[in-house]
Design a protein around this motif. Sequence first.
Motif, PDB file in Angstrom:
ATOM      1  N   GLY A  40      13.971  -7.409 -28.534  1.00  0.00           N
ATOM      2  CA  GLY A  40      14.438  -7.335 -29.913  1.00  0.00           C
ATOM      3  C   GLY A  40      15.777  -6.623 -30.034  1.00  0.00           C
ATOM      4  N   ILE A  41      15.962  -5.541 -29.297  1.00  0.00           N
ATOM      5  CA  ILE A  41      17.246  -4.842 -29.308  1.00  0.00           C
ATOM      6  C   ILE A  41      18.357  -5.751 -28.793  1.00  0.00           C
ATOM      7  CG2 ILE A  41      18.523  -2.921 -28.284  1.00  0.00           C
ATOM      8  CD1 ILE A  41      16.634  -2.089 -30.494  1.00  0.00           C
ATOM      9  N   GLU A  42      18.039  -6.556 -27.769  1.00  0.00           N
ATOM     10  CA  GLU A  42      19.030  -7.502 -27.238  1.00  0.00           C
ATOM     11  C   GLU A  42      19.403  -8.537 -28.296  1.00  0.00           C
ATOM     12  OE1 GLU A  42      21.601  -8.797 -24.258  1.00  0.00           O
ATOM     13  OE2 GLU A  42      20.262  -7.054 -24.273  1.00  0.00           O
ATOM     14  N   GLN A  43      18.420  -9.022 -29.047  1.00  0.00           N
ATOM     15  CA  GLN A  43      18.707  -9.988 -30.106  1.00  0.00           C
ATOM     16  C   GLN A  43      19.554  -9.355 -31.211  1.00  0.00           C
ATOM     17  OE1 GLN A  43      14.949 -11.475 -31.455  1.00  0.00           O
ATOM     18  NE2 GLN A  43      14.454 -12.494 -29.505  1.00  0.00           N
ATOM     19  N   ILE A  44      19.231  -8.115 -31.552  1.00  0.00           N
ATOM     20  CA  ILE A  44      20.020  -7.437 -32.592  1.00  0.00           C
ATOM     21  C   ILE A  44      21.458  -7.226 -32.124  1.00  0.00           C
ATOM     22  CG2 ILE A  44      20.238  -5.286 -33.885  1.00  0.00           C
ATOM     23  CD1 ILE A  44      17.198  -5.058 -33.839  1.00  0.00           C
ATOM     24  N   THR A  45      21.648  -6.874 -30.856  1.00  0.00           N
ATOM     25  CA  THR A  45      22.999  -6.682 -30.321  1.00  0.00           C
ATOM     26  C   THR A  45      23.780  -7.988 -30.337  1.00  0.00           C
ATOM     27  OG1 THR A  45      22.167  -4.905 -28.916  1.00  0.00           O
ATOM     28  CG2 THR A  45      24.303  -5.849 -28.347  1.00  0.00           C
ATOM     29  N   ASP A  46      23.143  -9.093 -29.920  1.00  0.00           N
ATOM     30  CA  ASP A  46      23.821 -10.395 -29.948  1.00  0.00           C
ATOM     31  C   ASP A  46      24.201 -10.785 -31.369  1.00  0.00           C
ATOM     32  OD1 ASP A  46      23.482 -10.495 -27.224  1.00  0.00           O
ATOM     33  OD2 ASP A  46      21.663 -11.737 -27.321  1.00  0.00           O
ATOM     34  N   TYR A  47      23.317 -10.472 -32.329  1.00  0.00           N
ATOM     35  CA  TYR A  47      23.611 -10.820 -33.718  1.00  0.00           C
ATOM     36  C   TYR A  47      24.784 -10.005 -34.253  1.00  0.00           C
ATOM     37  CZ  TYR A  47      22.919 -11.590 -38.712  1.00  0.00           C
ATOM     38  OH  TYR A  47      23.107 -11.905 -40.026  1.00  0.00           O
ATOM     39  N   LEU A  48      24.855  -8.726 -33.871  1.00  0.00           N
ATOM     40  CA  LEU A  48      25.979  -7.903 -34.329  1.00  0.00           C
ATOM     41  C   LEU A  48      27.298  -8.348 -33.710  1.00  0.00           C
ATOM     42  CD1 LEU A  48      24.346  -4.343 -34.193  1.00  0.00           C
ATOM     43  CD2 LEU A  48      24.834  -5.716 -36.221  1.00  0.00           C
ATOM     44  N   GLU A  49      27.248  -8.881 -32.502  1.00  0.00           N
ATOM     45  CA  GLU A  49      28.486  -9.316 -31.845  1.00  0.00           C
ATOM     46  C   GLU A  49      28.981 -10.663 -32.371  1.00  0.00           C
ATOM     47  OE1 GLU A  49      28.231  -7.231 -27.425  1.00  0.00           O
ATOM     48  OE2 GLU A  49      27.616  -9.335 -27.677  1.00  0.00           O
ATOM     49  N   GLY A  50      28.092 -11.599 -32.577  1.00  0.00           N
ATOM     50  CA  GLY A  50      28.545 -12.934 -32.975  1.00  0.00           C
ATOM     51  C   GLY A  50      27.879 -13.469 -34.204  1.00  0.00           C
ATOM     52  N   PRO A 109      30.470  -9.514 -41.900  1.00  0.00           N
ATOM     53  CA  PRO A 109      31.927  -9.395 -42.062  1.00  0.00           C
ATOM     54  C   PRO A 109      32.574  -8.469 -41.043  1.00  0.00           C
ATOM     55  CG  PRO A 109      30.774  -8.148 -43.764  1.00  0.00           C
ATOM     56  CD  PRO A 109      29.730  -8.937 -43.040  1.00  0.00           C
ATOM     57  N   PHE A 110      31.804  -7.800 -40.225  1.00  0.00           N
ATOM     58  CA  PHE A 110      32.352  -6.916 -39.184  1.00  0.00           C
ATOM     59  C   PHE A 110      31.666  -7.256 -37.862  1.00  0.00           C
ATOM     60  CE2 PHE A 110      28.865  -4.845 -41.376  1.00  0.00           C
ATOM     61  CZ  PHE A 110      28.032  -4.477 -40.337  1.00  0.00           C
ATOM     62  N   VAL A 111      32.298  -6.835 -36.767  1.00  0.00           N
ATOM     63  CA  VAL A 111      31.795  -7.127 -35.429  1.00  0.00           C
ATOM     64  C   VAL A 111      31.620  -5.820 -34.674  1.00  0.00           C
ATOM     65  CG1 VAL A 111      32.258  -8.285 -33.239  1.00  0.00           C
ATOM     66  CG2 VAL A 111      32.912  -9.384 -35.387  1.00  0.00           C
ATOM     67  N   ILE A 112      30.471  -5.683 -34.030  1.00  0.00           N
ATOM     68  CA  ILE A 112      30.172  -4.509 -33.206  1.00  0.00           C
ATOM     69  C   ILE A 112      29.882  -5.007 -31.793  1.00  0.00           C
ATOM     70  CG2 ILE A 112      28.640  -2.535 -32.849  1.00  0.00           C
ATOM     71  CD1 ILE A 112      28.073  -2.531 -35.830  1.00  0.00           C
ATOM     72  N   ASP A 113      30.723  -4.622 -30.832  1.00  0.00           N
ATOM     73  CA  ASP A 113      30.527  -5.099 -29.463  1.00  0.00           C
ATOM     74  C   ASP A 113      29.711  -4.089 -28.672  1.00  0.00           C
ATOM     75  OD1 ASP A 113      32.271  -3.022 -29.035  1.00  0.00           O
ATOM     76  OD2 ASP A 113      34.018  -4.303 -28.685  1.00  0.00           O
ATOM     77  N   ARG A 114      29.404  -4.462 -27.434  1.00  0.00           N
ATOM     78  CA  ARG A 114      28.572  -3.624 -26.580  1.00  0.00           C
ATOM     79  C   ARG A 114      29.271  -2.325 -26.182  1.00  0.00           C
ATOM     80  NH1 ARG A 114      24.170  -6.496 -24.536  1.00  0.00           N
ATOM     81  NH2 ARG A 114      24.201  -8.720 -25.079  1.00  0.00           N
ATOM     82  N   ASP A 115      30.596  -2.372 -26.075  1.00  0.00           N
ATOM     83  CA  ASP A 115      31.317  -1.149 -25.717  1.00  0.00           C
ATOM     84  C   ASP A 115      31.154  -0.078 -26.790  1.00  0.00           C
ATOM     85  OD1 ASP A 115      32.160  -2.359 -23.388  1.00  0.00           O
ATOM     86  OD2 ASP A 115      34.062  -3.062 -24.261  1.00  0.00           O
ATOM     87  N   GLN A 116      31.195  -0.482 -28.068  1.00  0.00           N
ATOM     88  CA  GLN A 116      31.002   0.480 -29.155  1.00  0.00           C
ATOM     89  C   GLN A 116      29.588   1.055 -29.128  1.00  0.00           C
ATOM     90  OE1 GLN A 116      32.096  -1.996 -32.482  1.00  0.00           O
ATOM     91  NE2 GLN A 116      34.132  -1.071 -32.623  1.00  0.00           N
ATOM     92  N   ILE A 117      28.609   0.177 -28.882  1.00  0.00           N
ATOM     93  CA  ILE A 117      27.228   0.661 -28.821  1.00  0.00           C
ATOM     94  C   ILE A 117      27.055   1.643 -27.671  1.00  0.00           C
ATOM     95  CG2 ILE A 117      24.837  -0.043 -28.468  1.00  0.00           C
ATOM     96  CD1 ILE A 117      25.487  -2.659 -29.847  1.00  0.00           C
ATOM     97  N   ALA A 118      27.656   1.316 -26.498  1.00  0.00           N
ATOM     98  CA  ALA A 118      27.574   2.231 -25.350  1.00  0.00           C
ATOM     99  C   ALA A 118      28.247   3.562 -25.669  1.00  0.00           C
ATOM    100  CB  ALA A 118      28.215   1.579 -24.132  1.00  0.00           C
ATOM    101  N   GLU A 119      29.361   3.507 -26.409  1.00  0.00           N
ATOM    102  CA  GLU A 119      30.048   4.748 -26.788  1.00  0.00           C
ATOM    103  C   GLU A 119      29.179   5.591 -27.714  1.00  0.00           C
ATOM    104  OE1 GLU A 119      34.225   6.166 -28.956  1.00  0.00           O
ATOM    105  OE2 GLU A 119      33.777   4.031 -28.645  1.00  0.00           O
ATOM    106  N   TRP A 120      28.484   4.949 -28.657  1.00  0.00           N
ATOM    107  CA  TRP A 120      27.592   5.689 -29.559  1.00  0.00           C
ATOM    108  C   TRP A 120      26.455   6.346 -28.774  1.00  0.00           C
ATOM    109  CZ3 TRP A 120      27.164   1.091 -33.515  1.00  0.00           C
ATOM    110  CH2 TRP A 120      28.383   0.989 -34.199  1.00  0.00           C
ATOM    111  N   VAL A 121      25.903   5.620 -27.807  1.00  0.00           N
ATOM    112  CA  VAL A 121      24.824   6.185 -27.004  1.00  0.00           C
ATOM    113  C   VAL A 121      25.320   7.391 -26.204  1.00  0.00           C
ATOM    114  CG1 VAL A 121      23.226   5.728 -25.115  1.00  0.00           C
ATOM    115  CG2 VAL A 121      23.573   4.002 -26.897  1.00  0.00           C
ATOM    116  N   ALA A 122      26.544   7.255 -25.634  1.00  0.00           N
ATOM    117  CA  ALA A 122      27.106   8.362 -24.864  1.00  0.00           C
ATOM    118  C   ALA A 122      27.357   9.581 -25.757  1.00  0.00           C
ATOM    119  CB  ALA A 122      28.406   7.920 -24.185  1.00  0.00           C
ATOM    120  N   ASN A 123      27.855   9.349 -26.980  1.00  0.00           N
ATOM    121  CA  ASN A 123      28.075  10.456 -27.918  1.00  0.00           C
ATOM    122  C   ASN A 123      26.753  11.129 -28.289  1.00  0.00           C
ATOM    123  OD1 ASN A 123      30.845   9.977 -27.940  1.00  0.00           O
ATOM    124  ND2 ASN A 123      30.724   8.611 -29.717  1.00  0.00           N
ATOM    125  N   ALA A 124      25.705  10.325 -28.433  1.00  0.00           N
ATOM    126  CA  ALA A 124      24.398  10.900 -28.748  1.00  0.00           C
ATOM    127  C   ALA A 124      23.896  11.767 -27.601  1.00  0.00           C
ATOM    128  CB  ALA A 124      23.404   9.784 -29.060  1.00  0.00           C
TER     129      ALA A 124
END
Length: 414
Positions: free
Chosen positions: A140-150, A154-169
Amino acid sequence: MSDSTGTGAGPRTTVAGRPVVRRVAGHRPRPVPAPGAPAPQWLQVLAAVSWRLLVVVAAVSLVFYATAQVQLLFVALFLALVFTAVLRPLVDLLDRVMPRGIATAIGLLAGFAFFAGLVAYVAYSVADQWSALQRQFGQGIEQITDYLEGGSLPFVIDRDQIAEWVANAQVWVQEHSGELASQAAERAGSVVEIFTGLALAIFCAVFFLARGTSMWTWFLNQLPARVRGTWQEAADAGWSTFSGYTRGIVFVALSDGLLALVFLSALQVPLAAPLAVLVFVGAFIPLIGAPLAMVVAMIVALAANGFWAAVVVGLGIAGIGQIEGHVLQPLIMGKQVSLHPVMVAVAVTAGTLTAGILGAVVAVPLVSVAWAIFSRLRTVDPPLPDEDEDPLVEHVGERGDGVPDEEGAAPARV
């Protein structure tokens, strides 16, 4: 001794040191208030109401302050009354065929067995479905990530941004590890307090169930005889409302939990049993609990079964909430708890701001009991007439000739 002036107010004289205004033709003198004259009537009424309101506010504030100082004791006594209200019908039924003490023990054991069985069932469901849930949650997380990317957002969130958020956490957790550890220690102390309060609640419930009537009679005997009737009347109204609300909300919560369990199981949502228990617990928190349970269930359905499954789960749990509000509560509770929805919302908000989730849980029953006692003891004045009726006419028969109509109404009096 006199003193004349040439002002427009006319001649003035003094008698015994006090000015006296003489009337002059064509002139209207201004009245001079006498020394020590009383304040206007509206000011006296406002002052009387104001100091009474200040006394009431001070008394309520003192009650809240004292309750906050002994919060554990208050929670324990509240839980004891809840246990007593829920188990009292069972104990009274068993009391017909066995001694009161044995009936009380069996009733408490039955309640404990129900609670322990509920916890065991939830734990078994979580352990049995945990591996499948982990796999589905990852998908499910993979599906949500794919949906946010493509997706169509109106905005796009790629995997690099998600990885950066995880690292900040992770960095934040490392920097605040000391604070988190101290909070965990405080929570451990809270767990000890919870078990202490629960033990005190069970101890008090044993005596309330076994000897509650005798304890109340002893209390009434300590009061003057002239006020015992008022206390008994107030206690009857308060206990009837509290016990009716408690038993009703438990039955409503059980119904919500069972409906949620059947609905989530039919949709093959993981952890249907724990989510149903969450719906059961949420029913005890008016206005707040049901939406929170719905959001959690939607998140699980979204992660495990996709977007449309989450939408269906949200609509289904919202429908269960409508059944609760429009069918179960009016049918089960009736008029034992007659509070306007606005009053419920205000009570829940005030309780939440004052004592958090605990305040949200106890606000409605406490306000209901206070209103029931006030309604029983107050003296009701005649109601105001409706807008369509003439307030000067008490009753007018259909014939209008001073003769009673067919229903035996009194003659018209204006």
